[in-house]
Scaffold this motif. Structure first.
Motif, PDB file in Angstrom:
ATOM      1  N   TRP A   1       0.844  -1.196   0.000  1.00  0.00           N
ATOM      2  CA  TRP A   1       0.000   0.000   0.000  1.00  0.00           C
ATOM      3  C   TRP A   1       0.874   1.239   0.000  1.00  0.00           C
ATOM      4  CZ3 TRP A   1       1.187  -2.732   4.354  1.00  0.00           C
ATOM      5  CH2 TRP A   1       1.547  -2.021   5.495  1.00  0.00           C
ATOM      6  N   ASP A   2       0.329   2.274  -0.639  1.00  0.00           N
ATOM      7  CA  ASP A   2       1.059   3.526  -0.757  1.00  0.00           C
ATOM      8  C   ASP A   2       0.910   4.329   0.523  1.00  0.00           C
ATOM      9  OD1 ASP A   2       1.482   2.607  -3.228  1.00  0.00           O
ATOM     10  OD2 ASP A   2       0.626   4.305  -4.318  1.00  0.00           O
ATOM     11  N   ASP A   3       2.027   4.804   1.031  1.00  0.00           N
ATOM     12  CA  ASP A   3       2.036   5.645   2.218  1.00  0.00           C
ATOM     13  C   ASP A   3       3.209   6.602   1.998  1.00  0.00           C
ATOM     14  OD1 ASP A   3       2.314   6.848   4.653  1.00  0.00           O
ATOM     15  OD2 ASP A   3       2.055   5.016   5.829  1.00  0.00           O
ATOM     16  N   ARG A   4       2.885   7.887   1.918  1.00  0.00           N
ATOM     17  CA  ARG A   4       3.936   8.848   1.548  1.00  0.00           C
ATOM     18  C   ARG A   4       5.050   8.914   2.584  1.00  0.00           C
ATOM     19  NH1 ARG A   4      -0.817  11.068  -0.363  1.00  0.00           N
ATOM     20  NH2 ARG A   4      -0.749  11.851  -2.497  1.00  0.00           N
ATOM     21  N   THR A   5       4.748   8.506   3.808  1.00  0.00           N
ATOM     22  CA  THR A   5       5.731   8.646   4.876  1.00  0.00           C
ATOM     23  C   THR A   5       5.925   7.329   5.587  1.00  0.00           C
ATOM     24  OG1 THR A   5       3.911   9.323   6.290  1.00  0.00           O
ATOM     25  CG2 THR A   5       5.265  11.069   5.325  1.00  0.00           C
TER      26      THR A   5
END
Lengths: 321, 620
Positions: free
Chosen positions: B397-401
């Protein structure tokens, strides 16, 4: 593909009239081609119309109808087409001719088709049998009761409300008395857009600085709605909020004539205050993300937001009479 | 920039008028345009040298009639005021719990436009499309089918004439309209060469500094602010359905080309019209569009796109989009493929290529306090493979941080009621009545200021799912008193634990024995994405361990936490109920019966043909 609106949900009249127009159109083409002396053979006309109906059912309607239903429609329309092509003996002969030509292998071309068909039909059937033997896991169909029978009473913030007799304390006329007729007269108009009736009137416009009583409470209900409810039920109360895509069952569409329009206001009060967790088993309490709003809102706020929902959708709550 | 526009204005408008007066010039231009397009040159040779390639100058629109503005008020104060506010300052009752916040119209700054950077939008095109199609990834819905065309035009008349206060569409001293001629520019085909060149250009033009090496919006996720002082995040190119300008057509490369050509006013996203050619912009748009998630996972190797990757990107199949939600279509059945031998130990294993992946839609947990009104994680991808003893789940999953709590947390991992530890929901806003322009209590202002907790992902099964009469389940939020949930939770501090849940407000109980048998095969945050591979036994030793059996529908729910969003406990993202199905191996019958059916059919064919032949023979 935004130029082509799909037939949304179940709109049988639209579907039938669209199909009828298309069939008439085909008939007109068929007729004029015949006049011009280049008529389409009955066999191809029949097959063409049937394929068109199958394609229409598969691609034109949204959400897609299940295969089993399409199979029934497909069979019925095949029967109809069969009756059409076998209307008279010459017509029937005309229809059969291409098939018999292939079976007899009249020309080299027909022979070639016969060989191809002889190989392809068993292969296709075998492939279909293989497919149907593979274990397939479709999403199971689970039928949920959207509006289960409500309880006789509901308890919110320590107070018990009898659903048959409770009244929305904010549904009042300028004299401050409970008055459904007055409030019904000042909901949004029912034509396209469902807009407030008169922007210039402080009885119709919740944002009029001089709005008092009912219409002021509507605004207060709206403020609560747009701080809490629109995330799922949407800015137009149509159940397509920010997170509608993530939840199943999908959020209720209040603009649909099948939800709050056919419920008593106290039923909505019960559903809002107790949330998904307060549903009986047939309403799937385990899957609903509807909050029990008594955890987040006061009783007054719940009554106001319920009233706002009726105002904004232009529906009257059902009464016991 | 404003000054140059002012000086140029008179000249531009003059040219405009001369061209429009001479039909001959117009016809010649038309022929020229047509022939250029036919030859395949994607760009127009502009007669006006001061206008960037692909743009043309346009006159300012006429003022709206007073009756139309009046009619628009009725629409605005029924539908729009709730978020955009009485004065159009983007401060309606709903505003303070939204991020991105509703648009403040006063300054005339509009994001999605065909007009050059800094200019006002086209009312009848840009604003009309925004109202018609909504702004995905924000709370702005599509008003098509709700408001008529006329009502949408009316409300735009009111908004542009009365709520845009600092600028004026009729102000020909200060305003110009330099319009991207998107309809006349034929998109460049998304060939591997074009995509590869685009991948090189996004590095050369420094797009990756904000959007990240793989374009997941992780480059500069913290320090960006919009013109109103609110934190803003770079777009994640892998989720085109969240692009504000996607116009209910997320995989259309033209939308990306437009945004890239005109920039997003009021945000750090500039226009690249002046320093890229039209051809280069198509390459970049093709690359960005190719990154939007496809049916199969494509490894783009940190943005170092090789010929092979470019070819895969150019040929892969787009996800089906649900037209009702404008998001990918969710499939609620998560298949697990059977494998002989060991389950995969890393995400590069070849077997993942044949295990279908599922898109898990995640919404904010808004049922119980503290509610999560901004779910920074709005989806996750899951794949699964199992053998006779173990089932593996690959989450991406995409998580910017990457968020790992710096200090030791004050609360125990089993605790769920964390309000006392500062995990609280945003108040509905205290700023509406006190004239505070900074909105200190709004959820948008609070972004990037949360205490950092651990990122995490979790999933749960009913412990006794076999005994549940369908469709009955335990409550999605960690079970209930009657039916407990078997919860597996991974957090970014490297802890994988098995719990039992008995209710939304009940602390978890630990299942130590089962925890020891589970394994984190892989947990890595790279270029804005988590990859977590978890192994768990399909059967535990105790009653509270769910026994996962092949060929059955096993209810399953997913949860995700973004530590930088202050997510912990119930402040999280949740999914609906999905079904895990461990697909049994193909039965032997599947190979025998089809052959019998085919042979039978050959027999029937022979019989029919023989009969026909005999009939014909007897006739003649």
């Amino acid at each position: 593909m935004t130029w082509l609106k799909l037939v949304e949900g179940y709109m049988p009249m639209q579907m039938i009239s669209e199909l009828a127009i298309c069939i008439l159109f085909f008939a007109a083409i068929n007729f004029s081609l015949k006049k011009a002396g280049i008529g389409i053979p009955k066999f191809w006309a029949g097959v063409g119309v049937w394929i068109f109906i199958l394609m229409y059912l598969k691609y034109r309607i949204y959400p897609p109808i299940p295969f089993s239903v399409r199979a029934i429609y497909g069979t019925v329309s095949a029967c109809g087409i069969f009756m059409w092509v076998s209307g008279s003996q010459p017509e029937w002969e005309d229809f059969k001719r291409p098939i018999l030509n292939v079976m007899d292998g009249k020309t080299g071309f027909h022979k070639a088709i016969r060989v191809v068909a002889l190989v392809l039909i068993p292969l296709a059937l075998g492939g279909y049998a293989y497919q149907s033997f593979l274990p397939s896991f479709e999403e199971p169909i689970e039928l949920r009761t959207v509006h289960p029978a409500p309880p006789a009473t509901t308890k919110v913030h320590g107070k018990t409300f009898v659903l048959q007799t409770a009244e929305n304390p904010y549904r009042v006329n300028p004299e401050g008395e409970y008055d459904q007729k007055y409030t019904d007269a000042h909901i949004v108009s029912q034509d396209m857009g469902r807009l407030m009736k008169d922007f210039a009137s402080n009885e119709d416009n919740p944002w009029d600085p001089n709005a008092e009583g009912y219409i002021k409470y509507v605004r207060e209900g709206g403020e609560i709605f747009f701080q809490n409810c629109h995330f799922c039920h949407g800015d137009n109360l149509n159940g397509r909020g920010l997170w509608a895509y993530a939840f199943n069952p999908i959020p209720a569409n209040f603009t649909d004539a099948g939800t709050i329009a056919q419920l008593q206001e106290t039923f909505v009060f019960w559903r809002v205050s107790q949330g998904g967790i307060g549903l009986p088993p047939e309403g799937f309490p385990w899957a609903s993300v509807m909050p029990p709003w008594k955890e987040h809102l006061t009783t007054d706020e719940i009554w106001k937001v319920v009233m706002f929902e009726y105002w904004h959708t232009g529906y009257y709550p059902r009464t016991w009479e | 920039m404003k000054t140059t526009q002012m000086i140029d204005l008179s000249k531009k408008r003059d040219t405009m008028e001369t061209t429009s007066r001479s039909p001959l010039t117009l016809a010649a231009l038309g022929v020229l345009t047509l022939s250029l397009m036919l030859v395949g040159l994607p760009s127009l040779v502009s007669a006006q040298e001061d206008v960037p390639e692909g743009f043309k100058s346009q006159g300012l629109p006429a003022q709206h009639p007073a009756e139309q503005i009046e009619a628009g008020k009725r629409v605005y104060f029924t539908k729009c005021v709730w978020c955009h506010g009485v004065d159009g300052a983007g401060d309606g009752p709903g505003a303070d719990r939204l991020w991105p916040r509703p648009r403040n119209f006063n300054a005339g700054t509009f994001k999605i436009r065909h007009t050059a950077s800094g200019e006002l939008p086209l009312i009848d095109v840009d604003l009309m499309q925004t109202v018609t199609h909504g702004l995905p990834g924000s709370a702005m819905p599509s008003w098509e089918g709700i408001l008529t065309d006329q009502q949408r035009k009316d409300v735009l008349a009111f908004v542009t004439e009365e709520l845009v206060k600092d600028r004026d569409w009729q102000d020909d001293e200060f305003e110009t309209l330099t319009v991207l001629e998107l309809d006349k520019l034929a998109p460049k085909p998304a060939t591997p060469e074009s995509i590869k060149r685009g991948a090189e250009l996004v590095q050369e033009k420094k797009c990756v500094e904000c959007h990240g090496m793989e374009g997941r919006g992780d480059g500069n996720a913290f320090n960006l602010k919009d013109d109103w002082g609110f934190p803003i995040q770079p777009a994640d190119w892998h989720k085109c359905w969240n692009f504000r300008g996607s116009r209910q057509d997320p995989y259309n490369v033209k939308n990306i080309f437009r945004t890239f050509s005109t920039g997003i006013n009021g945000t750090p996203m500039p226009s690249f019209a002046d320093n890229t050619s039209v051809d280069e912009r198509w390459d970049i748009a093709n690359y960005v569009n190719s990154l939007c998630e496809r049916v199969n996972e494509i490894n783009i190797a940190g943005g170092q796109v090789t010929d092979e990757i470019a070819t895969t990107l150019s040929t892969s199949q787009a996800l089906p989009v649900d037209i009702l939600t404008d998001k990918p279509k969710a499939n609620f059945v998560v298949p697990s493929k059977y494998t002989e031998g060991e389950v995969p130990t890393d995400e590069m294993d070849e077997r993942w290529k044949t295990a279908p992946r599922r898109w898990i839609a995640l919404g904010g947990q808004i049922t119980h306090k503290p509610r999560n009104f901004v779910n920074r994680i709005d989806d996750a991808w899951v794949q699964s493979i199992y053998n006779d003893t173990t089932i593996s789940f690959l989450f991406q999953w995409d998580d910017r941080t990457k968020s790992v709590a710096e200090d030791e947390l004050e609360f125990d991992p089993t605790e769920v009621n964390l309000e006392d530890y500062g995990v609280v929901e945003s108040p509905p806003g205290g700023s509406r009545f006190d004239d505070d322009p900074e909105h200190p209590e709004s959820i948008a202002a609070a972004q990037n200021q949360y205490q950092v907790f651990n990122d995490g992902i979790a999933f749960e099964f009913p412990v006794k799912w076999q005994e549940l009469p369908a469709p009955r389940k335990p409550r999605y939020l960690w079970g209930d008193e009657k039916f407990a949930m078997d919860i597996t939770k991974w957090t970014a501090d490297g802890v994988l634990y098995a719990y039992e849940g008995t209710g939304w407000d009940q602390d978890f109980s630990e299942r130590d024995d089962f925890t020891e048998q589970m394994k984190i095969a892989k947990a890595e945050w790279k270029d804005g994405r988590w990859t977590v591979l978890i192994h768990r036994p399909i059967k535990g030793d105790y009653e509270e361990d769910a026994y996962l059996q092949a060929g059955q529908y096993i209810p399953m729910v997913f949860f995700a936490w973004d530590g930088h969003n202050g997510d912990a406990g119930r402040k999280m993202a949740v999914s609906a109920f999905y079904y895990l199905v461990m697909e049994p191996p193909i039965p032997k019958e599947a190979y025998i019966y089809p052959v019998l059916v085919a042979i039978g059919m050959v027999g029937i064919e022979g019989w029919v043909l023989t009969r026909r032949k005999n009939k014909r023979a007897s006739k003649s």
